[in-house]
Design an enzyme around this catalytic site. Structure first.
Site, short mmCIF file in Angstrom:
data_model
loop_
_atom_site.label_atom_id
_atom_site.label_comp_id
_atom_site.label_asym_id
_atom_site.label_seq_id
_atom_site.Cartn_x
_atom_site.Cartn_y
_atom_site.Cartn_z
N GLU A 119 0.84 -1.19 0.00
CA GLU A 119 0.00 0.00 0.00
C GLU A 119 0.88 1.25 0.00
O GLU A 119 2.11 1.16 0.08
CB GLU A 119 -0.96 -0.01 1.20
CG GLU A 119 -1.96 -1.15 1.15
CD GLU A 119 -2.98 -1.12 2.27
OE1 GLU A 119 -2.93 -0.18 3.09
OE2 GLU A 119 -3.82 -2.03 2.34
N HIS A 235 -8.84 10.14 3.50
CA HIS A 235 -8.59 9.01 2.61
C HIS A 235 -8.70 9.52 1.18
O HIS A 235 -9.66 10.20 0.81
CB HIS A 235 -9.60 7.89 2.84
CG HIS A 235 -9.16 6.58 2.26
ND1 HIS A 235 -9.19 6.33 0.91
CD2 HIS A 235 -8.65 5.46 2.84
CE1 HIS A 235 -8.73 5.11 0.68
NE2 HIS A 235 -8.39 4.57 1.84
N ARG A 284 -0.63 9.02 1.83
CA ARG A 284 -2.01 9.46 1.65
C ARG A 284 -2.17 10.98 1.61
O ARG A 284 -3.00 11.50 0.87
CB ARG A 284 -2.89 8.88 2.77
CG ARG A 284 -3.17 7.41 2.57
CD ARG A 284 -3.99 6.86 3.69
NE ARG A 284 -4.37 5.47 3.41
CZ ARG A 284 -5.02 4.70 4.26
NH1 ARG A 284 -5.36 5.16 5.44
NH2 ARG A 284 -5.32 3.45 3.94
N HIS A 343 -10.86 10.58 7.27
CA HIS A 343 -10.69 9.14 7.44
C HIS A 343 -10.08 8.75 8.78
O HIS A 343 -10.61 7.89 9.48
CB HIS A 343 -9.79 8.62 6.31
CG HIS A 343 -9.54 7.15 6.34
ND1 HIS A 343 -10.56 6.22 6.31
CD2 HIS A 343 -8.39 6.43 6.39
CE1 HIS A 343 -10.05 4.99 6.34
NE2 HIS A 343 -8.74 5.08 6.40
N ARG A 378 -0.32 9.07 9.10
CA ARG A 378 -0.26 7.63 9.35
C ARG A 378 0.13 6.86 8.11
O ARG A 378 -0.40 7.09 7.02
CB ARG A 378 -1.64 7.15 9.82
CG ARG A 378 -1.75 5.64 10.00
CD ARG A 378 -3.15 5.27 10.42
NE ARG A 378 -4.13 5.54 9.37
CZ ARG A 378 -4.70 4.61 8.62
NH1 ARG A 378 -4.38 3.34 8.77
NH2 ARG A 378 -5.59 4.94 7.71
#
Length: 532
Positions: A119, A235, A284, A343, A378
């Site tokens: 990811e 997100h 992100r 998110h 994160r």
């Protein structure tokens, strides 16, 4: 009070951190009581699609290591992670996964080995998953089954109103209310906040309706500190549907990009070309900001995620596929319209890697906590791992603190529901989305603060909705205070009036508390962060 209950440890919340803590505390011989605003299965964990990032010594990519996972986490956190916390939490990951599998969780496997994907922000394939894109649901299922099988009592449809303190300010329990709004006292020398996130601060979010920042507000009012609240991760890819931009939106897991999907604007041009070396797998905050800019540049409210080149999409991502089909989209033959939504909260209640806060008897774990793992952004799929590890460590810390006599039971007298400032939720969400989302400025945030101040009304917290609205109001004010203080752009926090990162002044986490009058104040020095 109309009812009472007691335990050694009161766990508030039924996500991965709370249920893991409950199980470990029961193993340690403690009397545990779990409180859930809804059913035991409600909460953020069940919605998590991506997976769990973990380096397991017996199954890993060539060249991958715990050190590499630490490096990726520190890079994503943009200088605000605690290297010590990152190492400690990630090092316990493999054991935590072993415990979870022993509790009945089943992960996807290939030829007898756990399947791994990659990811955003990860250098290697180290994210394990279940049901393709239903990892959170499987984790929640396994933990709920273990809790029920272990006979751990759960008060469902009970809302914690206020934490109660005894001698010297130590935790003595909590004031709560049942589904009929009847108040009661829960006696306990230790309370673990595992209440999840604060996504309901915003009009569009991936979070469920229960994510109303309750833990942050409870901790602040009990005298604990919060940090890094300005770092709200949006997100990059939630399913966009015209006229349905409010409330919880289905997310399109980052693993779809990990399998080769690419972001395109409405003209068909690549969104991430030239933006970041990792392209569509950039962290992100980078991807969310790029999507927001490109949508604005093209005059659209969304971009597209082209996953048509992924074979067997429906089998690999059944949850995403079902959401798309419900919206009339066939992801195997057409691109998916996506936008960004609130998110994950990278900050929260200041605690150590064992869940301890500065308030005796108060512990925090999971998204509500700020351990130093996430910093300013994160790393994908580190959240479920943190909940598993810190939830377990917090239970051990409570057992140790009780055994050493650091916690004591204090009598609680008659308690009345408190009264706090409340802002009507729709107005609060619209204000925060407009002025405290992706792209912030002093003028906008000052206007948001003024709107909240003008429209706040002090009300007694006699219903669940009043409790939630008061939590959202206090947390919104704290988030705005932190975001206005940080005059730079870093990670999830993007200031249009301060677009650069300022390591000289702001390589530190600003810490906020409530003073005796109920006003938020910055403690001054903050938590300085150092390089790895």
């Amino acid at each position: 009070m109309t009812w009472e209950a007691g335990a050694d440890l009161l766990v508030v919340g039924t996500g991965v951190a709370g249920l893991t803590a409950a199980l470990r505390a029961r193993e340690a011989g403690l009397r545990v009581l779990v409180v859930s605003k809804d059913s035991v299965s409600a909460g953020n964990t069940g919605w998590a699609q991506g997976g769990i990032a973990v380096v397991r010594p017996d199954e890993l990519d060539p060249g991958d290591s715990l050190h590499k996972h630490v490096e990726d986490t520190l890079t994503a956190g943009v200088g605000l992670c605690s290297p010590e916390a990152v190492r400690a939490i990630l090092a316990d990951g493999a054991e935590a996964i072993g415990r979870l599998r022993a509790a009945g969780a089943e992960f996807d496997a290939v030829d007898g080995r756990l399947a791994r994907t990659r990811e955003g922000g990860h250098q290697a394939f180290r994210v394990i998953h279940a049901g393709g894109d239903a990892t959170g649901a499987e984790v929640q299922r396994a933990l709920v089954s273990a809790v029920r099988g272990g006979g751990i009592p759960v008060l469902e449809e009970h809302c914690v109103v206020e934490l109660l303190r005894g001698e010297g300010g130590a935790i003595a329990g909590a004031l709560a209310m049942d589904s009929r709004s009847r108040p009661g006292v829960l006696h306990a020398p230790a309370v673990l906040l595992a209440t999840g996130g604060l996504g309901q601060l915003y009009a569009a979010t991936t979070n469920p309706e229960v994510s109303t920042a309750d833990g942050v507000a409870l901790a602040l009012r009990a005298g604990a500190a919060v940090a890094d609240l300005e770092f709200v991760q949006f997100h990059p890819t939630v399913l966009y549907a015209a006229g349905q931009a409010r409330g919880r939106r289905p997310l399109v897991t980052e693993a779809v990009r990990g399998e080769g999907a690419v972001l395109l604007d409405v003209r068909g041009e690549r969104v991430m070309d030239g933006v970041h070396p990792l392209g569509d797998l950039a962290p992100r905050d980078v991807v969310s900001a790029a999507i927001t800019r490109r949508a604005a540049d093209t005059g659209a409210e969304h971009v597209f995620l082209d996953a048509t080149g992924i074979p067997g999409f429906a089998e690999r991502f059944p949850t995403v596929h079902a959401s798309c089909r419900e919206a009339g989209i066939d992801p195997s033959s057409e691109p998916i319209p996506v936008a960004s939504a609130a998110h994950y909260s990278c900050g929260g209640v200041v605690s150590d890697v064992d869940g301890r806060t500065a308030v005796t008897g108060l512990y925090a774990a999971g998204e509500v906590a700020c351990t130093g793992l996430h910093g300013a952004n994160r790393l994908a799929s580190n959240s479920l791992l943190e909940g598993l590890v810190v939830g377990g460590r917090a239970a051990a810390a409570v057992a140790k603190d009780l055994g050493c006599g650091l916690l004591s039971r204090s009598p609680v007298g008659e308690v009345e529901p408190p009264a706090f400032a409340v802002v009507e939720r729709d107005l609060l969400q619209r204000t925060m989305s407009r002025h405290a989302g992706i792209g912030r400025s002093e003028d906008g945030m000052a206007e948001a603060s003024a709107v909240l101040d003008r429209n706040s009304v002090v009300r007694p917290l006699r219903t669940r909705s009043a409790v939630e609205d008061a939590s959202l109001t206090l947390t919104a004010q704290a988030l705005l205070a932190a975001a206005r203080l940080r005059a730079e752009s870093r990670g999830c926090h993007r200031r249009t009036d301060f677009p650069d990162t300022d390591d000289l002044r702001w390589r530190r986490s600003a810490v906020l508390r409530l003073d005796a009058s109920g006003w938020l104040f910055h403690t001054g020095a903050g938590i300085a962060r150092t390089a790895a």
